[in-house]
Design an enzyme around this catalytic site. Structure first.
Site, PDB file in Angstrom:
ATOM      1  N   HIS A 118       0.885  -1.169  -0.079  1.00 23.43           N
ATOM      2  CA  HIS A 118      -0.040  -0.009   0.087  1.00 23.43           C
ATOM      3  C   HIS A 118       1.041   1.230  -0.151  1.00 23.43           C
ATOM      4  O   HIS A 118       1.406   1.574   1.057  1.00 23.43           O
ATOM      5  CB  HIS A 118      -0.804  -0.086   1.362  1.00 23.43           C
ATOM      6  CG  HIS A 118      -1.898   0.853   1.124  1.00 23.43           C
ATOM      7  ND1 HIS A 118      -3.142   0.701   1.714  1.00 23.43           N
ATOM      8  CD2 HIS A 118      -2.044   2.100   0.749  1.00 23.43           C
ATOM      9  CE1 HIS A 118      -4.137   1.673   1.303  1.00 23.43           C
ATOM     10  NE2 HIS A 118      -3.443   2.536   0.859  1.00 23.43           N
ATOM     11  N   VAL A 119       1.003   1.771  -1.019  1.00 20.32           N
ATOM     12  CA  VAL A 119       1.796   2.867  -1.436  1.00 20.32           C
ATOM     13  C   VAL A 119       1.745   4.186  -0.503  1.00 20.32           C
ATOM     14  O   VAL A 119       0.488   4.305  -0.062  1.00 20.32           O
ATOM     15  CB  VAL A 119       1.963   3.416  -2.875  1.00 20.32           C
ATOM     16  CG1 VAL A 119       0.674   4.030  -3.288  1.00 20.32           C
ATOM     17  CG2 VAL A 119       3.164   4.291  -2.966  1.00 20.32           C
ATOM     18  N   HIS A 120       2.818   5.011   0.154  1.00 19.43           N
ATOM     19  CA  HIS A 120       2.456   5.850   1.066  1.00 19.43           C
ATOM     20  C   HIS A 120       3.670   6.648   1.092  1.00 19.43           C
ATOM     21  O   HIS A 120       4.633   6.080   0.833  1.00 19.43           O
ATOM     22  CB  HIS A 120       2.186   5.475   2.487  1.00 19.43           C
ATOM     23  CG  HIS A 120       3.153   4.377   2.869  1.00 19.43           C
ATOM     24  ND1 HIS A 120       3.296   3.205   2.506  1.00 19.43           N
ATOM     25  CD2 HIS A 120       4.205   4.459   3.848  1.00 19.43           C
ATOM     26  CE1 HIS A 120       4.195   2.347   3.323  1.00 19.43           C
ATOM     27  NE2 HIS A 120       5.022   3.251   4.055  1.00 19.43           N
ATOM     28  N   LEU A 121       3.371   7.944   1.297  1.00 14.88           N
ATOM     29  CA  LEU A 121       4.604   9.012   1.399  1.00 14.88           C
ATOM     30  C   LEU A 121       5.133   9.179   2.759  1.00 14.88           C
ATOM     31  O   LEU A 121       4.191   9.606   3.608  1.00 14.88           O
ATOM     32  CB  LEU A 121       3.996  10.363   0.637  1.00 14.88           C
ATOM     33  CG  LEU A 121       3.929  10.077  -0.656  1.00 14.88           C
ATOM     34  CD1 LEU A 121       3.199  11.356  -1.215  1.00 14.88           C
ATOM     35  CD2 LEU A 121       5.008   9.631  -1.611  1.00 14.88           C
TER      36      LEU A 121
END
Ligand SMILES: [Zn+2]
Length: 160
Positions: A118-121
């Protein structure tokens, strides 16, 4: 990014891995303990405190969609993520008065992603000399109380 001395990250190693995705749990189940870390739920995303921060106010900005890569997001999802990121930086700047930020993504486990699906910054506020005055906290409880206080402060700021 320079690695800061953060001894409480040791608890990360000791903590039992939990099933499923942190972001989806925090997004979909308000009774989940990790939902306490959420400071803002904008349309299509969420912002939550990192439980094992490099610095005070270290947050993660994620799209609501459970997608692994930035390249998997469609245009509206990418636009929503960038706009959430912008407001997050603005609120952190106003509330914590940092002198700078590190913003980045660890993509793939090999690059250090704890939640690779789950992509996140990551947004890490920075202060001059923060590698030196970082308090040495041996009690996880102290860190948790600090996190709760930070979460409340940021939730109020996002809501205003
Ligand atoms: Zn997810």
């Amino acid at each position: 990014m320079e690695r800061l001395w953060a001894p409480w990250r040791m608890t990360y190693i000791k903590e039992e891995p939990r099933p499923g995705c942190l972001f989806c749990r925090a997004l979909n189940d308000p009774s989940d303990p990790d939902a306490e870390l959420v400071v803002w739920r904008p349309e299509g995303g969420l912002v939550l405190l990192n439980k094992f921060p490099y610095n005070p106010g270290h947050v993660m900005v994620a799209p609501a969609a459970h997608k692994a890569g930035l390249e998997d997001l469609d245009s509206p999802e990418s636009a929503a993520l960038m706009s959430t990121l912008g407001r997050t930086i603005s609120v952190l700047r106003q509330e914590l008065k940092p002198e700078g930020f590190n913003v980045g993504a660890n993509i793939g486990r090999v690059a250090g992603a704890g939640i690779p699906d789950h992509v996140h910054l990551h947004v890490v506020p920075r202060w001059n000399g923060d590698t030196n005055f970082m308090p040495v906290l041996s009690e996880v409880k102290v860190v948790n109380e600090h996190l709760v206080a930070t979460a409340e402060k940021l939730r109020r700021a996002f809501a205003s």
